[in-house]
Design an enzyme around this catalytic site. Structure first.
Site, PDB file in Angstrom:
ATOM      1  N   CYS A  59      22.307 -33.859 -15.974  1.00  0.00           N
ATOM      2  CA  CYS A  59      22.121 -33.608 -17.409  1.00  0.00           C
ATOM      3  C   CYS A  59      22.165 -34.941 -18.167  1.00  0.00           C
ATOM      4  O   CYS A  59      23.043 -35.765 -17.925  1.00  0.00           O
ATOM      5  CB  CYS A  59      23.225 -32.679 -17.919  1.00  0.00           C
ATOM      6  SG  CYS A  59      23.011 -32.270 -19.664  1.00  0.00           S
ATOM      7  N   CYS A  63      28.687 -35.449 -22.502  1.00  0.00           N
ATOM      8  CA  CYS A  63      29.908 -34.665 -22.773  1.00  0.00           C
ATOM      9  C   CYS A  63      31.027 -35.137 -21.819  1.00  0.00           C
ATOM     10  O   CYS A  63      30.889 -35.026 -20.593  1.00  0.00           O
ATOM     11  CB  CYS A  63      29.635 -33.183 -22.572  1.00  0.00           C
ATOM     12  SG  CYS A  63      28.117 -32.633 -23.410  1.00  0.00           S
ATOM     13  N   CYS A  66      32.359 -33.094 -18.803  1.00  0.00           N
ATOM     14  CA  CYS A  66      31.454 -32.308 -17.961  1.00  0.00           C
ATOM     15  C   CYS A  66      31.044 -32.994 -16.663  1.00  0.00           C
ATOM     16  O   CYS A  66      30.465 -34.085 -16.674  1.00  0.00           O
ATOM     17  CB  CYS A  66      30.199 -31.937 -18.751  1.00  0.00           C
ATOM     18  SG  CYS A  66      29.161 -30.794 -17.801  1.00  0.00           S
ATOM     19  N   CYS A 103      26.215 -14.312 -16.856  1.00  0.00           N
ATOM     20  CA  CYS A 103      25.946 -15.484 -17.698  1.00  0.00           C
ATOM     21  C   CYS A 103      25.277 -16.574 -16.865  1.00  0.00           C
ATOM     22  O   CYS A 103      25.839 -17.025 -15.867  1.00  0.00           O
ATOM     23  CB  CYS A 103      27.252 -16.053 -18.242  1.00  0.00           C
ATOM     24  SG  CYS A 103      28.276 -14.840 -19.054  1.00  0.00           S
ATOM     25  N   CYS A 135      23.535 -13.054 -20.499  1.00  0.00           N
ATOM     26  CA  CYS A 135      23.877 -14.173 -21.387  1.00  0.00           C
ATOM     27  C   CYS A 135      23.279 -15.441 -20.782  1.00  0.00           C
ATOM     28  O   CYS A 135      23.201 -15.564 -19.561  1.00  0.00           O
ATOM     29  CB  CYS A 135      25.399 -14.307 -21.480  1.00  0.00           C
ATOM     30  SG  CYS A 135      25.947 -15.720 -22.474  1.00  0.00           S
ATOM     31  N   CYS A 195      27.797 -16.342 -28.698  1.00  0.00           N
ATOM     32  CA  CYS A 195      29.012 -16.656 -27.931  1.00  0.00           C
ATOM     33  C   CYS A 195      29.304 -18.126 -28.189  1.00  0.00           C
ATOM     34  O   CYS A 195      28.513 -18.983 -27.793  1.00  0.00           O
ATOM     35  CB  CYS A 195      28.758 -16.392 -26.448  1.00  0.00           C
ATOM     36  SG  CYS A 195      30.094 -16.968 -25.372  1.00  0.00           S
ATOM     37  N   ARG A 267      37.536 -14.872 -25.069  1.00  0.00           N
ATOM     38  CA  ARG A 267      37.473 -15.023 -23.604  1.00  0.00           C
ATOM     39  C   ARG A 267      38.398 -16.128 -23.123  1.00  0.00           C
ATOM     40  O   ARG A 267      38.283 -17.284 -23.560  1.00  0.00           O
ATOM     41  CB  ARG A 267      36.026 -15.315 -23.159  1.00  0.00           C
ATOM     42  CG  ARG A 267      35.851 -15.364 -21.636  1.00  0.00           C
ATOM     43  CD  ARG A 267      34.381 -15.391 -21.219  1.00  0.00           C
ATOM     44  NE  ARG A 267      33.674 -14.289 -21.820  1.00  0.00           N
ATOM     45  CZ  ARG A 267      32.669 -14.431 -22.695  1.00  0.00           C
ATOM     46  NH1 ARG A 267      32.249 -15.600 -23.028  1.00  0.00           N
ATOM     47  NH2 ARG A 267      32.091 -13.357 -23.211  1.00  0.00           N
TER      48      ARG A 267
END
Ligand code: SAM
Ligand code: DTB
Ligand code: SF4
Length: 331
Positions: A59, A63, A66, A103, A135, A195, A267
């Site tokens: 990616c 972040c 991550c 998801c 999702c 979400c 959640r």
């Protein structure tokens, strides 16, 4: 169950009000959260969701938490977008495990276009055909993409704000808070449920948590799902050496989310493996009514199905039934 109308849904929460909720004596906070919870949700019931990483790693974003960012050297092996058949086989297994929501996560800055996006739409249609909620979390969306996902039957789109606007720049520099909010607005405009939540334990202070909660709780409508993640400190990421957060801060965060957003699913997301059974039970007492099931989140481990089954049985928690088997769903 008490009448849900007794608990107003407010969108005007101020930071001092949120601070007062978050910092109340813990037992008072737990009582308040449980009262709100029982007024608005079935008691002792938790939604089971299963995650699948449909496109892993490489990616371009930075972040700091991550393991899928291409900027850090982690154990995550990059893989291209999965086939529709493999994805639907995983969804069917998730359904057999008791999950009602599947998801699909992709390590993209922006959702892919062209054939790859068409493949994701096929995945969404396939998951819906299995009778599950679908999702996706694919990064930023255009309005056209959000509309196409809605048309395919997407139930929810996950896009986290992660932290406060003020702390955001110390965690992510390759996109802005406002870009995040724009995608959320497009998802809402398309008619897909939202979400959105965040992470604790990244070095933010309590004020950052109040401000994140204020961002979420002043959205109108509130996000239907609010994932609260406890940082999973992964080797190779800039946050690898962060000291573990006090689990009671997670309990406070969940309880405050429950009080602020009474009708949302809150959640208990990443980080369950670092919690004792007792800390997890406090999170449920605080109003968490959704978890990820299955031994892997996207790339990091999660409790085994047997462990969760045993914990839920000890505590008397049942999984939210699928709409087809739910007595609540009767017309
Ligand atoms: N690339 C998309 C995006 O960022 O929106 C979707 C996938 S991304 C992995 C989904 C969410 O997982 C992030 O927003 C973050 O809140 C959460 N997450 C990722 N790594 C995490 C970690 N190490 N610990 C806790 N939560 C994490
Ligand atoms: C969310 O808030 N947490 C999930 C889901 N939404 C996509 C992801 C957690 C990822 C944890 C790190 C990993 O397994 O890679
Ligand atoms: Fe990429 Fe999402 Fe990970 Fe950020 S959180 S590096 S956008 S996969």
């Amino acid at each position: 169950m008490a009448a849900p109308t007794l608990v107003p849904t407010r969108h005007d929460w101020s930071v001092p009000e949120i601070e007062a909720v978050y910092t109340a004596p813990l037992l008072d906070l737990l009582l308040q959260a449980q009262q709100v919870h029982r007024a608005c949700h079935p008691a002792n019931q938790v939604q089971g969701c299963v995650l699948l990483s449909i496109k892993t790693g490489a990616c371009p974003e930075d972040c700091a938490y991550c393991p899928q960012s291409a900027r850090y050297t982690t154990d995550v092996a990059a893989t291209p977008l999965l086939d529709v058949d493999d994805t639907l086989a995983a969804a069917a297994r998730a359904r057999d495990q008791g999950a009602t929501r599947f998801c699909m996560g992709a390590a993209w800055r922006d959702a892919a276009s062209g054939q790859q996006f068409e493949r994701v739409l096929d995945m969404v249609r396939g998951v819906r055909a299995l009778g599950m909620e679908a999702c996706c979390t694919l990064g930023m969306l255009t309005q056209e993409q959000a509309d196409a996902l809605a048309e395919a039957g997407l139930s929810a789109y996950n896009h986290n704000l992660d932290t406060s606007r003020e702390f955001y720049d110390s965690i992510i520099t390759t996109r802005s808070y406002d870009e995040r909010l724009e995608t959320l607005a497009r998802v809402r405009h398309a008619g897909v449920t939202v979400c959105s939540g965040g992470i604790i334990g990244m070095g933010e202070d309590r004020h950052d948590r109040y401000r994140l909660l204020r961002q979420l709780a002043t959205l109108d409508p509130h996000p239907e799902s609010v994932p609260i993640n406890l940082l999973v400190a992964v080797d190779g990421t800039p946050l690898a050496d962060r000291t573990a957060e006090d689990p009671l801060e997670l309990v406070r965060m969940i309880a405050t989310a429950r009080v602020l957003m009474p009708r949302s699913h809150v959640r208990l997301s990443a980080g369950r493996l670092s919690l004792s059974d007792e800390a997890q039970v406090l999170c449920f007492m605080a109003g968490a009514n959704s978890v990820f099931l299955g031994d892997t989140l996207l790339t990091t481990p999660n409790p085994e199905a047997d462990e969760d089954r045993a914990l839920f049985a000890r505590v008397g928690i049942r999984l939210q039934p699928t709409p087809a088997t739910s007595t609540d769903a009767a017309p």
